[in-house]
Structure formats: C-alpha cells, structure tokens
Design an enzyme around this catalytic site. Structure first.
Site, PDB file in Angstrom:
ATOM      1  N   ASP A  35       0.822  -1.224   0.000  1.00 50.06           N
ATOM      2  CA  ASP A  35       0.000   0.000   0.000  1.00 50.06           C
ATOM      3  C   ASP A  35       0.853   1.269   0.000  1.00 50.06           C
ATOM      4  O   ASP A  35       0.398   2.332   0.399  1.00 50.06           O
ATOM      5  CB  ASP A  35      -0.959  -0.004   1.193  1.00 50.06           C
ATOM      6  CG  ASP A  35      -0.222  -0.131   2.513  1.00 50.06           C
ATOM      7  OD1 ASP A  35       1.014  -0.313   2.478  1.00 50.06           O
ATOM      8  OD2 ASP A  35      -0.871  -0.062   3.563  1.00 50.06           O
ATOM      9  N   HIS A 238      23.929   0.918 -17.639  1.00 49.07           N
ATOM     10  CA  HIS A 238      22.836   1.345 -16.756  1.00 49.07           C
ATOM     11  C   HIS A 238      23.056   0.854 -15.327  1.00 49.07           C
ATOM     12  O   HIS A 238      22.125   0.385 -14.669  1.00 49.07           O
ATOM     13  CB  HIS A 238      21.483   0.865 -17.300  1.00 49.07           C
ATOM     14  CG  HIS A 238      21.026   1.661 -18.473  1.00 49.07           C
ATOM     15  ND1 HIS A 238      19.994   1.284 -19.296  1.00 49.07           N
ATOM     16  CD2 HIS A 238      21.469   2.837 -18.985  1.00 49.07           C
ATOM     17  CE1 HIS A 238      19.822   2.183 -20.255  1.00 49.07           C
ATOM     18  NE2 HIS A 238      20.708   3.131 -20.089  1.00 49.07           N
ATOM     19  N   ASP A 255      26.426   9.724 -13.678  1.00 51.95           N
ATOM     20  CA  ASP A 255      25.387  10.213 -14.599  1.00 51.95           C
ATOM     21  C   ASP A 255      24.161  10.448 -13.723  1.00 51.95           C
ATOM     22  O   ASP A 255      23.442   9.511 -13.382  1.00 51.95           O
ATOM     23  CB  ASP A 255      25.123   9.152 -15.681  1.00 51.95           C
ATOM     24  CG  ASP A 255      24.154   9.639 -16.750  1.00 51.95           C
ATOM     25  OD1 ASP A 255      23.505  10.685 -16.553  1.00 51.95           O
ATOM     26  OD2 ASP A 255      24.051   8.955 -17.796  1.00 51.95           O
ATOM     27  N   ASP A 266      20.415  16.307 -17.714  1.00 51.27           N
ATOM     28  CA  ASP A 266      21.004  14.966 -17.884  1.00 51.27           C
ATOM     29  C   ASP A 266      22.507  15.124 -18.072  1.00 51.27           C
ATOM     30  O   ASP A 266      22.961  15.443 -19.174  1.00 51.27           O
ATOM     31  CB  ASP A 266      20.357  14.290 -19.111  1.00 51.27           C
ATOM     32  CG  ASP A 266      20.857  12.860 -19.315  1.00 51.27           C
ATOM     33  OD1 ASP A 266      21.618  12.353 -18.467  1.00 51.27           O
ATOM     34  OD2 ASP A 266      20.476  12.259 -20.347  1.00 51.27           O
ATOM     35  N   HIS A 345      26.647   3.107 -27.363  1.00 54.58           N
ATOM     36  CA  HIS A 345      25.387   3.877 -27.354  1.00 54.58           C
ATOM     37  C   HIS A 345      25.443   5.087 -28.287  1.00 54.58           C
ATOM     38  O   HIS A 345      26.516   5.476 -28.750  1.00 54.58           O
ATOM     39  CB  HIS A 345      25.013   4.307 -25.927  1.00 54.58           C
ATOM     40  CG  HIS A 345      26.053   5.152 -25.243  1.00 54.58           C
ATOM     41  ND1 HIS A 345      26.265   6.461 -25.569  1.00 54.58           N
ATOM     42  CD2 HIS A 345      26.932   4.859 -24.242  1.00 54.58           C
ATOM     43  CE1 HIS A 345      27.228   6.948 -24.797  1.00 54.58           C
ATOM     44  NE2 HIS A 345      27.661   5.995 -23.992  1.00 54.58           N
ATOM     45  N   HIS A 349      20.324  12.426 -27.211  1.00 53.15           N
ATOM     46  CA  HIS A 349      18.875  12.322 -27.371  1.00 53.15           C
ATOM     47  C   HIS A 349      18.227  13.662 -27.056  1.00 53.15           C
ATOM     48  O   HIS A 349      18.825  14.510 -26.385  1.00 53.15           O
ATOM     49  CB  HIS A 349      18.325  11.228 -26.434  1.00 53.15           C
ATOM     50  CG  HIS A 349      18.831  11.357 -25.021  1.00 53.15           C
ATOM     51  ND1 HIS A 349      18.257  12.192 -24.109  1.00 53.15           N
ATOM     52  CD2 HIS A 349      19.894  10.788 -24.381  1.00 53.15           C
ATOM     53  CE1 HIS A 349      18.921  12.116 -22.966  1.00 53.15           C
ATOM     54  NE2 HIS A 349      19.937  11.276 -23.102  1.00 53.15           N
ATOM     55  N   HIS A 356      14.593  11.466 -21.724  1.00 53.06           N
ATOM     56  CA  HIS A 356      14.655  11.033 -23.127  1.00 53.06           C
ATOM     57  C   HIS A 356      13.360  11.551 -23.755  1.00 53.06           C
ATOM     58  O   HIS A 356      12.355  10.834 -23.793  1.00 53.06           O
ATOM     59  CB  HIS A 356      14.733   9.510 -23.233  1.00 53.06           C
ATOM     60  CG  HIS A 356      15.975   8.934 -22.600  1.00 53.06           C
ATOM     61  ND1 HIS A 356      16.049   7.646 -22.144  1.00 53.06           N
ATOM     62  CD2 HIS A 356      17.192   9.480 -22.366  1.00 53.06           C
ATOM     63  CE1 HIS A 356      17.259   7.427 -21.636  1.00 53.06           C
ATOM     64  NE2 HIS A 356      17.967   8.526 -21.762  1.00 53.06           N
ATOM     65  N   GLU A 380      26.777  13.033 -25.529  1.00 56.83           N
ATOM     66  CA  GLU A 380      27.327  12.183 -24.477  1.00 56.83           C
ATOM     67  C   GLU A 380      28.169  11.022 -25.003  1.00 56.83           C
ATOM     68  O   GLU A 380      27.828   9.848 -24.797  1.00 56.83           O
ATOM     69  CB  GLU A 380      26.192  11.643 -23.615  1.00 56.83           C
ATOM     70  CG  GLU A 380      25.020  11.030 -24.392  1.00 56.83           C
ATOM     71  CD  GLU A 380      23.927  10.513 -23.456  1.00 56.83           C
ATOM     72  OE1 GLU A 380      24.248   9.713 -22.579  1.00 56.83           O
ATOM     73  OE2 GLU A 380      22.765  10.930 -23.614  1.00 56.83           O
ATOM     74  N   TYR A 384      34.290   2.614 -23.340  1.00 55.84           N
ATOM     75  CA  TYR A 384      34.139   1.663 -22.237  1.00 55.84           C
ATOM     76  C   TYR A 384      35.062   0.471 -22.459  1.00 55.84           C
ATOM     77  O   TYR A 384      34.899  -0.269 -23.433  1.00 55.84           O
ATOM     78  CB  TYR A 384      32.669   1.218 -22.146  1.00 55.84           C
ATOM     79  CG  TYR A 384      31.719   2.397 -22.075  1.00 55.84           C
ATOM     80  CD1 TYR A 384      31.415   3.000 -20.859  1.00 55.84           C
ATOM     81  CD2 TYR A 384      31.170   2.946 -23.242  1.00 55.84           C
ATOM     82  CE1 TYR A 384      30.572   4.108 -20.796  1.00 55.84           C
ATOM     83  CE2 TYR A 384      30.334   4.046 -23.196  1.00 55.84           C
ATOM     84  CZ  TYR A 384      30.037   4.624 -21.971  1.00 55.84           C
ATOM     85  OH  TYR A 384      29.210   5.721 -21.927  1.00 55.84           O
ATOM     86  N   ARG A 402      32.326   8.567 -19.759  1.00 55.66           N
ATOM     87  CA  ARG A 402      31.306   9.269 -20.555  1.00 55.66           C
ATOM     88  C   ARG A 402      31.301  10.712 -20.097  1.00 55.66           C
ATOM     89  O   ARG A 402      31.508  10.987 -18.901  1.00 55.66           O
ATOM     90  CB  ARG A 402      29.920   8.634 -20.353  1.00 55.66           C
ATOM     91  CG  ARG A 402      28.807   9.355 -21.093  1.00 55.66           C
ATOM     92  CD  ARG A 402      27.504   8.549 -21.219  1.00 55.66           C
ATOM     93  NE  ARG A 402      26.830   8.283 -19.977  1.00 55.66           N
ATOM     94  CZ  ARG A 402      26.818   7.130 -19.357  1.00 55.66           C
ATOM     95  NH1 ARG A 402      27.492   6.105 -19.877  1.00 55.66           N
ATOM     96  NH2 ARG A 402      26.168   6.962 -18.223  1.00 55.66           N
ATOM     97  N   GLU A 404      28.838  14.105 -20.620  1.00 55.74           N
ATOM     98  CA  GLU A 404      27.514  14.447 -21.169  1.00 55.74           C
ATOM     99  C   GLU A 404      27.124  15.873 -20.805  1.00 55.74           C
ATOM    100  O   GLU A 404      27.135  16.249 -19.628  1.00 55.74           O
ATOM    101  CB  GLU A 404      26.473  13.463 -20.603  1.00 55.74           C
ATOM    102  CG  GLU A 404      25.049  13.776 -21.028  1.00 55.74           C
ATOM    103  CD  GLU A 404      24.059  12.686 -20.629  1.00 55.74           C
ATOM    104  OE1 GLU A 404      24.295  11.985 -19.634  1.00 55.74           O
ATOM    105  OE2 GLU A 404      23.036  12.568 -21.337  1.00 55.74           O
TER     106      GLU A 404
HETATM  107  N1  GLY Z   1      20.979   9.418 -18.040  1.00 58.64           N
HETATM  108  C1  GLY Z   1      20.425   8.748 -19.147  1.00 58.64           C
HETATM  109  C2  GLY Z   1      21.102   9.085 -20.388  1.00 58.64           C
HETATM  110  O1  GLY Z   1      22.179   9.640 -20.368  1.00 58.64           O
HETATM  111  O2  GLY Z   1      20.592   8.877 -21.449  1.00 58.64           O
HETATM  112 MN    MN Z   2      22.830  10.724 -18.723  1.00 60.18          MN
HETATM  113 MN    MN Z   3      21.578  11.186 -21.760  1.00 52.54          MN
END
Ligand code: GLY
Ligand code: MN
Ligand code: MN
Length: 435
Positions: A35, A238, A255, A266, A345, A349, A356, A380, A384, A402, A404
């Site tokens: 709940d 992730h 991130d 982001d 990747h 985006h 996103h 970004e 890796y 990374r 970004e």
């Molecule tokens: N934090 C999610 C991305 O960088 O797309």
């Molecule tokens: Mn990100």
């Molecule tokens: Mn991102």
C-alpha cells in the site's frame, strides 16, 4: 509556468488537428509495494497541455469548423482524501487557476464523454496507453457506433502524441529557463560530488551528497535513476546499484541530474576518486573529451541529427585507433562496426519534459530531422574498456568514461547549457582538490 503558455500549446495542438476531439489522461498513481506509492509524476504530454499536476484528471479538446473548446475534468475536493493525502485543487480551485473553457467534475466524465463524442468522426488519443479513462472513451465511442440513427460516429482513432511531441521538440524560452534551472542545480551537485569524494567511500555516499543538493535547492525530483559507477562498474551502462566501494586509483562515472518543474537535465562527469588522473586515464579522458567538443561544435540549425551520429562514430573510431585499441583503416573498421564494442550507445537524445524526450527523430518520410533553433539535445560520447577485455591495452582496462552535456540549438549554432560544470582534466582536478 504561466497559464498563457499552456493556452498557447493547446491552441497549437488544435491547429494541427483535423476537426474532431482529443482526449488526454493524467498519469495514474503507481504502487511501489503493497500500500505504498511512488512519488507522483504527471504524464508529460498531459502536463504540457494544461500544467495540471494531479492524478485522475482528463483533458478534452474539441475542434469544430467554427470553434474550439477545452474541458478539464478534475477530482472534486474530498475531506477524507484531504486528511490523508492533502487537499486537491478541486473544482473551484481549478476554475480559478486554469484557463481552459470549462472545468468539470471527473465523476461526471463517463457520462459526459458519450455526449462529447457525438457528432465527431475523428478521435485523437494516446494510441498506446491503456488508461482506464481512455478505455471509457473507447467504450462510449463503440456504443455510439452501434446506436441506430446516430448522425455521425468516430471513424478514425488517431495518435495525438505524435502531434504533441512534434510541438515539444522546439522549446520556448520559458521551457529553456526551467531546463537552465535544473542544470544549474545539477552543476552544483556534480561539483559537490567531486569535492567530497574520497577513496574508501561508497558509491551511494556520492549519490547522497548529490541528492542533498537537489532537494536542498527545491528540485522536483531526480530526472532518472542516478548512476554512480566506480572503476569497472562504469562499463555497465545502466549501473544503478551504487553500493560498491570507491577505490584509490580508479575513476568514478556519475550520470545524475535533477528535474525542475518537470523539466529534466542529464549530466555525466567522470573524475578520479583520489583527485588525480593517471596517465592512462588522462589519455582516454582527453580522447572522449576531444570527440565531445568536436561534436558539440558541429551543432547548428540545418545539420541533420543522423549526420551528427555518423560524425561522432567517425571521431570515436579515430580515437580508438589513436589509443591503439583498434588497428586498421577507419572506414573498414566502421563498416564492420568494430567501434560499437567500445562505444555502444548513441551520441545523444532530445531532452525536455522527459529526460529522453519522446519527440520525433525523423520526419514523416523517415528522413532524419535537421536541427532547428530551440531544440535541446544531450551530447554524451563514451568509451568503455572492460577490466577483463584483453583486446584493450592493459593500462586502459577497467576504464569507462562518458562526458555528457545539454545543448540548446541557437540561431548562430548552439549554447552549451551545462558549460559551467568542470570538464577539462585541469578543471576537474581543481574541483576535486577544493577543500
Ligand atoms: N541518463 C540517461 C542518459 O544519459 O541517457
Ligand atoms: Mn545521462
Ligand atoms: Mn543522456
């Protein structure tokens, strides 16, 4: 955000619609367990059109040849609900606050929707939503369809989200202000993480330091689950476990970012846990940074997003060759997608009400969209190198990087909305070593 912005957005959507009726529903409350519930997060398309932030609400837009009308159905004030969960705005409160033509009680919706659907042949909804209120509308349409003697009935059910998300693609100055606010708080949080980081701490302790900054500055939420990945954990794209120890000599990839009034930021930064990049770390870091700066610099109105993606893959391939990770000619390596193993990747985006932002990437013919003033995109790039990957020179193994930033397309090119966050090796080391 001021009422006039929501009014203007509805007017633009009505312009894009054929004659007909559009029905949008608020997000449901999500159960966490038993709940207990997750903090409420409104459906972004619904919020975009009316700014109403409660559940169990329905927005109806009607377009006829000579006129248009908007109705917002909301929950009436309820003393029991107010006692446990706080007061809702209620019918009168919503009438005072919102500029829609009519506010109605959502308890009347099931009955009213049948009436509202009469005389229309086009129904605009989120085709992919299974919301109970939409199902009520579909049932009402079905029953009108089988009513003998009805003059008209719904003949087309169309996706309203495509139209809304085409509008969401271009941000107004008020939306950009909200994103700036989110980015400013996020900048402080990343700097705080760099300052407090010490070998022997746990990843969640850096996350906690950042969450404090988000909450303390009034951010509405984290824009997504924070990634705080020490050492080889950065090679899990992730990674959200965030429980490992931060070890001397490793990097940490963070991130993490917050939302301001539902608008996202982001941001990713990668920095040395002990405050000083090793030679190998610096080489990979500068390779990624060089790619990021070049890709950002290529952004201007008219440039196609697909071209930017290919350009970034060329630059990442060149970087992998220069680092001695890949051997051969860039074209052949790219043809064989060799770079994807280390740079899996995309380059970025759309970002806005969703981290996103689900806005279109291609036009109606399937062609990649070109940048226009007011679009906001993340850039970004990352490389890796897993700790157990023997195809990589030894000194690079276990490094994942990374970087970004959040980029606004402007008339003359771009503005990096997150340019205040330490990014060069020297800037990062300086913040890491601030007392
Ligand atoms: N934090 C999610 C991305 O960088 O797309
Ligand atoms: Mn990100
Ligand atoms: Mn991102």
């Amino acid at each position: 955000m001021n009422e006039i912005h929501f009014y203007n957005r509805r007017a633009k959507l009505l312009d894009l619609m054929e004659e007909g009726i559009a029905i949008l529903t608020s997000a449901p409350i999500q159960t966490r367990s038993n709940d207990t519930e997750f903090p409420y997060r409104q459906n972004s398309d619904f919020y975009y059109l009316c700014g109403f932030n409660e559940d169990n609400a329905v927005l109806v837009l009607i377009k006829t040849p000579n006129a248009s009308k908007t109705i917002l159905f909301v929950e009436a004030h309820n003393a029991e609900h107010a006692l446990w969960n706080g007061a809702r705005l209620g019918i009168d409160g919503a009438r005072e606050r919102f500029s829609v033509d009519e506010i109605r009680d959502v308890a009347e919706y099931a009955k009213d929707v049948k009436e509202l659907l009469r005389e229309h042949i086009n129904l605009y909804i989120d085709l992919y939503s299974d919301s109970a209120r939409l199902n009520e509308a579909k049932s009402a349409a079905q029953s009108l369809h089988s009513t003998r003697g009805a003059k008209r009935h719904i003949r087309s059910i169309l996706d309203v989200t495509y139209l809304i998300r085409s509008l969401r693609l271009i941000k107004t100055s008020e939306e950009i202000d909200a994103i700036r606010r989110a980015v400013t708080i996020t900048a402080e949080a990343h700097h705080e993480a760099m300052r407090v980081c010490k070998s022997g701490m746990r990843e969640y302790q850096l996350q906690a330091a950042m969450s404090y900054v988000f909450l303390n500055n009034g951010a509405s939420a984290e824009a997504y689950g924070a990634i705080v990945a020490g050492g080889n954990n950065a090679n899990t794209l992730h990674y959200i476990d965030n429980r490992d120890e931060l070890r001397d000599g490793n990097l940490v990839l963070i991130d993490a970012a917050c939302e301001w009034e539902l608008y996202a930021s982001d941001i990713t930064r990668t920095f040395p846990i002990n405050g000083k990049f090793s030679e190998g770390q610096r080489e990979v870091y500068n390779a990624v940074l060089d790619v990021q700066l070049k890709v950002i610099d290529a952004i201007k109105p008219g440039v196609k997003r697909d071209w930017l993606q290919t350009y970034s893959e060329e630059l990442l391939s060149d970087a992998l060759i220069a680092l001695g990770v890949l051997n051969g000619e860039r074209e052949a390596l790219m043809e064989a997608k060799e770079h994807k193993k280390y740079a899996p990747h995309g380059i970025g985006h759309w970002m806005g009400l969703d981290v996103h932002d689900p806005c279109p990437y291609v036009d109606e013919t399937g062609e990649s969209l070109a940048f226009e003033v007011g679009m906001v995109m993340t850039i970004e790039p990352g490389l890796y190198f897993r700790a157990d990957d023997e195809s990589v020179p030894k000194r690079y193994r276990g490094i994942g990087i990374r970087i970004e930033d959040n980029i606004l397309v402007t008339e003359n090119g771009y503005e990096n909305l997150s340019s205040m966050i330490a990014k060069s090796v020297e800037e990062i080391e300086a913040v890491c070593n601030q007392l």
